[in-house]
Scaffold this active site. Structure first.
Site, PDB file in Angstrom:
ATOM      1  N   HIS A  31       0.918   8.385   2.883  1.00 19.95           N
ATOM      2  CA  HIS A  31       1.086   8.739   4.289  1.00 19.95           C
ATOM      3  C   HIS A  31       0.451  10.115   4.485  1.00 19.95           C
ATOM      4  CE1 HIS A  31       3.550   6.847   7.491  1.00 19.95           C
ATOM      5  NE2 HIS A  31       3.457   8.029   8.073  1.00 19.95           N
ATOM      6  N   ARG A  62       2.398  -1.177   3.795  1.00 15.90           N
ATOM      7  CA  ARG A  62       3.555  -1.904   4.301  1.00 15.90           C
ATOM      8  C   ARG A  62       3.180  -2.596   5.612  1.00 15.90           C
ATOM      9  NH1 ARG A  62       7.035   3.532   5.684  1.00 15.90           N
ATOM     10  NH2 ARG A  62       6.362   3.823   7.826  1.00 15.90           N
ATOM     11  N   ASP A  63       4.136  -3.267   6.222  1.00 14.68           N
ATOM     12  CA  ASP A  63       3.797  -4.124   7.359  1.00 14.68           C
ATOM     13  C   ASP A  63       3.461  -3.367   8.631  1.00 14.68           C
ATOM     14  OD1 ASP A  63       6.269  -3.177   7.936  1.00 14.68           O
ATOM     15  OD2 ASP A  63       7.226  -5.120   8.271  1.00 14.68           O
ATOM     16  N   GLU A  64       3.462  -2.038   8.594  1.00 18.96           N
ATOM     17  CA  GLU A  64       3.153  -1.265   9.788  1.00 18.96           C
ATOM     18  C   GLU A  64       1.632  -1.222   9.996  1.00 18.96           C
ATOM     19  OE1 GLU A  64       4.716   2.964  11.237  1.00 18.96           O
ATOM     20  OE2 GLU A  64       6.070   1.968   9.864  1.00 18.96           O
ATOM     21  N   GLU A  70       5.335  10.153   2.758  1.00 17.37           N
ATOM     22  CA  GLU A  70       5.826  10.265   4.130  1.00 17.37           C
ATOM     23  C   GLU A  70       6.978  11.269   4.217  1.00 17.37           C
ATOM     24  OE1 GLU A  70       7.152   7.294   7.765  1.00 17.37           O
ATOM     25  OE2 GLU A  70       7.273   6.582   5.692  1.00 17.37           O
TER      26      GLU A  70
END
Length: 520
Positions: free
Chosen positions: A314, A8-10, A293
């Site tokens: 995660h 994802r964009d993290e 996560e």
């Protein structure tokens, strides 16, 4: 960069994930160069903020507030990567260069915590500032929320204790005797302050969460004479949740280890082998090939639980693998001889496993430890000690009198185990264990498990039909963990109400006739 999630964009280097996973990572891979580079980056960033460690490294904003905050840093566990990771690397690889390179960083971080303590009363506690806390724990004030239920003052103070202790040990390794003495004493002062603030003199925690008890045991926050009380209270909390975890990012990495290291691998294994939510095997049975996560990133019906902050890749909860190396298979480094120059083998056996083995390519060479339950009921434990290393092996459930110990090896009985000193070589011991590992249902089995297993539920209906009413809430009582717990209860009224007219011994015998189904 130890990215928290690649999809994802993290995709940022969250320091908390890196800190809790560093032990597992170092068992799985040669992490020395990777962590040396990452910790170099941590120190470069620290120097902008007077020793405070960022929550994300490399930082995405060099103009952030020098005080602790979500975007800036200074949160316990996350920022404690500054001390924890260098020490883990030293422990695994035995090269003190990383301690030399990171010592200024480690000291700057601990001194930053000291200043927070001094600004808030100099009580040898860390109770101020922003903290993620036991992130994503299941006992928080808001269902499905991100904040756990364990007091951040306890968690931050626990890390204050941990980081000062690590710094003192690093100073001793590097010959910095004054620092070793100063920070060692500071660590003990923090421990005493934690006991005064968060525990009774008999060891009762003022914070009734699983994580509070886990950090008390794993971070050495209480005195030896009350550890048994803390362990018993943790066991009671686990039974209340039917042997399911409620821990988050701080408690989960150390939950099973704190149990096994204090003599209760039985509970650690029960948590590990749970197959319903929340558990590791729930994820596996839902088709996961990576760690999630959240414990419920995917719901039992196969749907995504939410699209906000919900990663299916995660790694933080993958820290359970360190317990598998250290306790299931038994490979433990020794602080006084790091880099596996000396090894403590402490394997733990459980009835739902028939064999386990771990292999580690250490700085000293190949290290192996494994065990197998043989068809004839004996147990075989095998270990490999690399060249120029030494080890101590504790054989589980062993009797020295009946054990065949090869000539030249020193062995002694150590409680229920046999302790053997080993040098370089491959060793295998086959013996009859002093207890059976066969799984069996009984009145000590979790009552909820008896109620959802058709064969045992039929036994309950035959002997104890009204327990079904109790399970449905029709009797206005909380369901106990086990029938055995009721039988031993001091409240005879409850026992009489549940067991009135029941032959408990016959009930137990009929339950034992039902064989548990074990995945192989």
């Amino acid at each position: 960069v130890p990215t928290d999630c690649p999809q994802r964009d993290e995709r940022m280097g969250w320091t908390g994930d890196a800190e809790v996973f560093s032990g597992t990572a170092s068992f799985n891979m040669d992490t020395y160069a990777f962590y040396a580079k990452f910790m170099h980056d941590v120190w470069q960033d620290q120097q902008f903020y007077n020793g405070m460690v960022a929550s994300v490294v490399p930082t995405f904003n060099k103009n952030k507030d020098p005080e602790s905050g979500f975007a800036s840093g200074g949160a316990c566990a996350w920022s404690d990567c500054a001390t924890v990771i260098p020490w883990e690397v030293y422990l695994h690889f035995g090269d003190k260069t990383i301690l030399e390179n990171q010592y200024d960083s480690m000291k700057a971080w601990v001194d930053w915590i000291r200043r927070q303590d001094e600004k808030s009363g100099n009580r040898r506690l860390w109770t101020v500032g922003f903290h993620f806390g036991d992130w994503l724990a299941l006992d928080g004030p808001v269902a499905g929320g991100v904040m756990g239920g364990t007091d951040n003052g306890l968690l931050a103070s626990a890390y204050y204790r941990l980081s000062t202790n690590i710094l003192a040990k690093a100073a001793a390794v590097l010959g910095k005797t004054e620092d070793a003495a100063f920070y060692g004493e500071l660590s003990e002062q923090v421990k005493a302050a934690i006991q005064n603030e968060f525990f009774s003199k008999n060891g009762r925690s003022t914070i009734l969460t699983q994580t509070a008890h886990v950090v008390a045991l794993h971070f050495d926050l209480v005195e030896p004479e009350v550890r048994g009380r803390v362990l018993a209270d943790l066991q009671a909390l686990l039974r209340k949740s039917n042997m399911h975890l409620k821990t988050g990012f701080i408690g989960t990495p150390y939950l099973c280890r704190s149990l096994s290291d204090n003599g209760d691998s039985e509970s650690a294994y029960k948590i590990f082998f749970q197959e319903d939510y929340p558990s590791w095997l729930y994820e596996v049975l839902m088709g996961a090939t990576t760690i999630w996560e959240r414990w419920n990133s995917i719901l039992p019906d196969g749907k995504i639980s939410g699209t906000g902050m919900n990663s299916l890749n995660h790694y933080a909860y993958g820290s359970i693998v360190e317990w598998m190396y250290r306790n299931m298979c038994g490979i433990n480094p020794v602080e006084t001889a790091p880099g596996f120059r000396k090894i403590h083998f402490k394997p733990e056996v459980y009835g739902k496993l028939f064999h386990a083995k771990a292999t580690l390519r250490s700085a000293m060479g190949l290290v192996e430890s494994g065990w197998k339950r043989e068809d004839n009921g004996t147990l075989t434990v095998s270990v490999t000690v690399p060249f120029n290393a030494e080890a101590v092996l504790w054989l589980p459930d062993a009797d020295l009198v009946s054990l065949k110990v090869p000539a030249g090896l020193s062995a002694e009985q150590d409680s229920s185990k046999v302790k053997i000193s080993l040098q370089t070589g491959c060793f295998s011991f086959n013996y009859q264990p002093t207890r059976s590992y066969e799984m069996a249902y009984s009145i000590e089995s979790p009552l909820r498990e008896l109620l959802i297993t058709p064969e045992t539920k039929a036994v309950l209906e035959q002997h104890l039909a009204h327990i079904i009413q109790m399970a449905n809430g029709d009797m206005g009582m909380e369901l106990p963990y086990s029938l055995g717990e009721i039988a031993r209860a001091k409240d005879s009224f409850i026992a009489q109400m549940v067991f009135r007219g029941v032959d408990i011994e016959a009930l137990d015998v009929d339950l034992q006739k039902v064989k548990p189904k074990i995945r192989r």
